[in-house]
Design an enzyme around this catalytic site. Sequence first.
Site, PDB file in Angstrom:
ATOM      1  N   SER A  97       0.892  -1.310   0.154  1.00  0.00           N
ATOM      2  CA  SER A  97      -0.011   0.115  -0.027  1.00  0.00           C
ATOM      3  C   SER A  97       0.924   1.099  -0.156  1.00  0.00           C
ATOM      4  O   SER A  97       1.731   1.434  -1.027  1.00  0.00           O
ATOM      5  CB  SER A  97      -0.936  -0.114   1.240  1.00  0.00           C
ATOM      6  N   ASP A 241      -1.662   6.609  -3.796  1.00  0.00           N
ATOM      7  CA  ASP A 241      -0.442   5.724  -3.298  1.00  0.00           C
ATOM      8  C   ASP A 241      -0.311   4.764  -4.291  1.00  0.00           C
ATOM      9  O   ASP A 241      -0.881   4.621  -5.537  1.00  0.00           O
ATOM     10  CB  ASP A 241      -0.908   5.173  -1.843  1.00  0.00           C
ATOM     11  N   ASP A 243      -0.678   1.416  -4.704  1.00  0.00           N
ATOM     12  CA  ASP A 243      -1.489   0.625  -5.166  1.00  0.00           C
ATOM     13  C   ASP A 243      -3.086   1.167  -5.245  1.00  0.00           C
ATOM     14  O   ASP A 243      -4.073   0.448  -5.387  1.00  0.00           O
ATOM     15  CB  ASP A 243      -1.770  -0.647  -4.275  1.00  0.00           C
ATOM     16  N   ASP A 245      -5.547   2.969  -3.914  1.00  0.00           N
ATOM     17  CA  ASP A 245      -6.867   2.952  -3.464  1.00  0.00           C
ATOM     18  C   ASP A 245      -7.131   4.087  -2.502  1.00  0.00           C
ATOM     19  O   ASP A 245      -8.079   4.424  -1.991  1.00  0.00           O
ATOM     20  CB  ASP A 245      -6.994   1.518  -2.458  1.00  0.00           C
TER      21      ASP A 245
HETATM   22 MG    MG Z   1      -2.994   1.658  -0.756  1.00  0.00          MG
END
Ligand code: MG
Length: 450
Positions: A97, A241, A243, A245
Site C-alpha cells: 500500500s 498511493d 496501490d 486505493d
Molecule cells: Mg493503498
Amino acid sequence: MSRLMVSISGVRGEIGSTLSPQTIEKYVMAFATYLKGGKVVVGRDSRVSGPFINDIVKGCLAASGCEVIDIGIVSTPTVELEIEHHKAAGGIAITASHNPIQWNGLKFMGSDGRFLNPDQAAKVYALADEGAFVLQPWDKLGRVKSDDGANQRHIDAVLNLSYVDVEALRKRRFKVVVDTVNGAGGLIIPQLLEALGCEVITINEEANGRFAHTPEPLPENLTQLSKAVKKHKADVGFAVDPDVDRCAIVDNNGQPIGEEYTLAIAAQLVFSKKMGRMVVNMSTSRASEDIAKYFNCMFVRSKVGEINVAEKMKEIDAIIGGEGNGGVILPELHMGRDAPVAVALTLQALLEHGGTMAELKASLPQYEMAKLKVNIAGMDPDKVLKAMAEKYQDQDPDLLDGVKIDFPDRWVHLRKSNTEPIVRVIAEAPTAEQARELAERFLEEIKKMG
Ligand code: MG
C-alpha cells in the site's frame, strides 16, 4: 529489525528481512488451502520486489491446484474487480500500500471481490500457523494464465458509473496534474483522465517502483504536485498511493485540501443525485456526516479498517462510504476503496459546482484534524482506554473501537495500536488550533495516568 505485520489488512514486511520467501510461501499456501482450489486473480503494484514475490505466489497457488490469472501491475481495486470479472474464488494483491519502498506484502480477497473479513482472515492465519497445506499431485497442478486487459476494464467501468457524465466532462476539458509516485497508478490514472477528456500532466508516472518521494499521499509529500499545479495553472491535482486505493486532492492554487475531503466531495455528489446511506470509520471527518444529514441521509460509523467499513456498508445497503484517508468506496462498482472512482467523482463534482477546486472545498463543512500519539510503554492500553471511558462517561462515549467522545462541534478518538505501545489521539474541530488543543489535552490526560 521491523516486525512482520499480520492484520486484517493482510501481511506486510520488509524485503531482506521479515518478508522472506518462506513467509510468503506460508501465507499463500494457507490462503490456497483455505480456498480449496479454484481460480485466483493475482496482481501487484510496481514495487521492485514485486516480480520475485509474484513468482512465489503463483508457484504456491499452482502447487495447491489453484488456477492463476496473473493480471500484472494493477491497483488493488483492479484486483477486486477482476475477481468478479473472472468469477474467481479469490485474489491476492501483492502490495504494501502506502508503505515505503523497502516494504511489500499480500492482501487477500474472497470470491466477492472484497478483503477477507476478520473471521476469514483469522482462519487463513490459523492455517498458516498449523502448516498443514493442500498439495496436489503432478496431474492436478494449477495452470497459470496472463490477462493484460484489467486496467482497461477498470477504466471502462468507471466511465460507465451512473454519477459520471463523460460527455459533459469531455466538453469541459479540465487541466489536471497527476502524481502516481511511480506506483501502479501510472498505468490507470492518466489513461482514465484522458478518457474523461482532460488535459493531463503527469509526474512520476513511470510504474517502476522507485518512488520519487515518500509514497503516502499526505500534504507534506505533495510539494512536487503542488508546484506543478501552480506552474501549469491546472484546475486540480491528484495524488494516489502505490496501490491506488487512496486519492488526495490539490486545489487550483496548489494547496492540498486534505485527504478527508476526497470522501466528502464524493459524498456530496452522490447524495445530490440519490438518497441513500453512508458508512465511514470512527476517525473520519464530520464533514461527510454533515453532508449526509443535510441531504437527510442515514450516516453510520464503523470500526477503523477498510473491511470493517465495507462489511457495514453491505449490512445496511449503503450507496457511498469509505475512510478519511482518501479512500472512497462506491458499491455501484464494488466494495473497496478505489482511487480511479474518487478521481472521476471529484471531476464530476467540480464540473457541477462550476467554480474552482478551492471554491468547491470552501463550500463544504470546514473542519481540521490533529493526530497525535502518546507512548504508553509499561501501561496496559486497554486499561488506559477504559479509564478514559469512565472519566468521560457523562459524555456518553462511543466504545465501538477505542473511545470516541463527541462534543457539539468537535470530537476526539482514542485508539490503541496493535503493533506499538502507543495510543493514538485523533481530534477534529472547526480550526486547526482548536483540534490541536483538544488532542493535546487528551494526550496530557493519558500521560498523567502513567
Ligand atoms: Mg493503498
